[in-house]
Design an enzyme around this catalytic site. Structure first.
Site, PDB file in Angstrom:
ATOM      1  N   ASP A  77       3.728  -2.242   0.795  1.00 38.43           N
ATOM      2  CA  ASP A  77       2.922  -1.450   1.716  1.00 38.43           C
ATOM      3  C   ASP A  77       2.077  -0.520   0.870  1.00 38.43           C
ATOM      4  OD1 ASP A  77       2.079  -0.870   4.321  1.00 38.43           O
ATOM      5  OD2 ASP A  77       3.245   0.971   4.340  1.00 38.43           O
ATOM      6  N   PHE A 160     -11.433  -5.779  -0.838  1.00 32.58           N
ATOM      7  CA  PHE A 160     -11.211  -5.589   0.594  1.00 32.58           C
ATOM      8  C   PHE A 160     -10.798  -4.146   0.835  1.00 32.58           C
ATOM      9  CE2 PHE A 160      -6.519  -5.359   0.737  1.00 32.58           C
ATOM     10  CZ  PHE A 160      -6.227  -5.780  -0.554  1.00 32.58           C
ATOM     11  N   TYR A 162     -10.373  -0.462   1.198  1.00 33.87           N
ATOM     12  CA  TYR A 162     -11.121   0.706   0.732  1.00 33.87           C
ATOM     13  C   TYR A 162     -11.760   0.490  -0.649  1.00 33.87           C
ATOM     14  CZ  TYR A 162      -8.615   3.165   4.488  1.00 33.87           C
ATOM     15  OH  TYR A 162      -8.129   3.564   5.705  1.00 33.87           O
ATOM     16  N   ARG A 189      -1.298  -2.289  -7.200  1.00 32.27           N
ATOM     17  CA  ARG A 189      -0.375  -3.414  -7.011  1.00 32.27           C
ATOM     18  C   ARG A 189       0.100  -3.947  -8.366  1.00 32.27           C
ATOM     19  NH1 ARG A 189      -2.218  -4.431  -2.312  1.00 32.27           N
ATOM     20  NH2 ARG A 189      -4.198  -5.072  -3.164  1.00 32.27           N
TER      21      ARG A 189
HETATM   22  P1  IMP Z   1      -1.316  -2.943   3.659  1.00 32.78           P
HETATM   23  O1  IMP Z   1      -0.211  -2.254   2.992  1.00 32.78           O
HETATM   24  O2  IMP Z   1      -1.717  -4.189   2.971  1.00 32.78           O
HETATM   25  O3  IMP Z   1      -1.075  -3.089   5.118  1.00 32.78           O
HETATM   26  O4  IMP Z   1      -2.606  -2.039   3.504  1.00 32.78           O
HETATM   27  C1  IMP Z   1      -2.755  -0.809   4.107  1.00 32.78           C
HETATM   28  C2  IMP Z   1      -4.214  -0.410   4.099  1.00 32.78           C
HETATM   29  O5  IMP Z   1      -4.668  -0.215   2.759  1.00 32.78           O
HETATM   30  C3  IMP Z   1      -5.179  -1.423   4.714  1.00 32.78           C
HETATM   31  O6  IMP Z   1      -6.217  -0.710   5.353  1.00 32.78           O
HETATM   32  C4  IMP Z   1      -5.727  -2.176   3.532  1.00 32.78           C
HETATM   33  O7  IMP Z   1      -7.014  -2.682   3.795  1.00 32.78           O
HETATM   34  C5  IMP Z   1      -5.739  -1.103   2.468  1.00 32.78           C
HETATM   35  N1  IMP Z   1      -5.502  -1.693   1.154  1.00 32.78           N
HETATM   36  C6  IMP Z   1      -4.362  -2.306   0.729  1.00 32.78           C
HETATM   37  N2  IMP Z   1      -4.516  -2.723  -0.525  1.00 32.78           N
HETATM   38  C7  IMP Z   1      -5.781  -2.377  -0.912  1.00 32.78           C
HETATM   39  C8  IMP Z   1      -6.525  -2.583  -2.102  1.00 32.78           C
HETATM   40  O8  IMP Z   1      -6.088  -3.173  -3.100  1.00 32.78           O
HETATM   41  N3  IMP Z   1      -7.770  -2.086  -2.097  1.00 32.78           N
HETATM   42  C9  IMP Z   1      -8.313  -1.434  -1.045  1.00 32.78           C
HETATM   43  N4  IMP Z   1      -7.672  -1.237   0.086  1.00 32.78           N
HETATM   44  C10 IMP Z   1      -6.403  -1.713   0.159  1.00 32.78           C
END
Ligand code: IMP
Length: 201
Positions: A77, A160, A162, A189
């Site tokens: 997350d 993607f 932000y 990540r």
């Molecule tokens: P999730 O943990 O993948 O659900 O991401 C949570 C939020 O952070 C979502 O709005 C994603 O688009 C954003 N997000 C997750 N990983 C990245 C990234 O590597 N770059 C930019 N935004 C991210």
């Protein structure tokens, strides 16, 4: 050994595959693994959401008999924590602007929230909480971070979420101006995965 990534996000799966593919023979996203499950990410922390996702996906995969000893489920997350906003949007990053998951609306809302804030006060970091649940072994948990500055307008077409607003000073580019290889070398990540890999080894 097989690794199931608890996600259907293509970008995320590719990033993780590129980094963990060396350690597992098969790396699959949920759809590829034949798993259909909507996890309610309603925990108060990134770590809590990653644990919940890993536990629910693991339980389903286990009940379907598609993971054996040594196979694993990886859940993450991610949140963007902006200093000037007291760490917001943080755990609510995906649903910052709307209840749906609208990346473009989230970016617009963030730019609006930071209107008039000078560059030196636009510091932010991405944080990724990761949980690797391996059948027959203890869980591995780690949180990776990367620090940057929120731009005043979108820059770049790649990535993607932000990415087009996150300026990474050491490379003089936003994440969306980097190619996948460049981003994978420095991302939140990647830092979380490096900690998970270190614990695995
Ligand atoms: P999730 O943990 O993948 O659900 O991401 C949570 C939020 O952070 C979502 O709005 C994603 O688009 C954003 N997000 C997750 N990983 C990245 C990234 O590597 N770059 C930019 N935004 C991210």
């Amino acid at each position: 050994m097989k690794l199931i990534i608890a996600s259907n996000n293509k970008h995320k799966i590719e990033e993780i595959k590129a980094m963990l593919g060396v350690r597992f023979d098969v790396v699959q996203g949920m759809r590829e693994a034949g798993l259909e499950l909507e996890v309610d990410e309603n925990a108060e922390t990134l770590e809590g959401n990653a644990e919940k996702k890993a536990a629910e996906v693991f339980a389903l995969a286990d009940s379907m008999g598609i993971i054996g000893n040594g196979d694993a489920v990886l859940a993450d997350d991610t949140g963007l924590l902006v200093d000037a906003l007291g760490g917001a949007p943080g755990v609510r990053s995906a649903r910052y602007a709307t209840d749906g998951h609208d990346d473009a609306a989230n970016r617009r809302k963030l730019l609006y929230a930071l209107a008039g804030v000078p560059t030196r006060k636009r510091g932010a970091h991405f944080a990724t909480a990761m949980v690797l649940k391996i059948k027959g072994e203890p869980d591995i948990e780690a949180t990776g971070r990367v620090f940057g500055v929120i731009t005043e307008e979108e820059r770049g077409e790649n990535g993607f979420g932000y990415d087009s607003l996150f300026f990474y000073e050491p490379m003089g580019k936003t994440f969306a101006e980097m190619d996948a290889e460049e981003k994978n070398a420095v991302s939140h990540r990647k830092n979380a995965l490096a900690l998970v890999l270190a614990a695995l080894n």
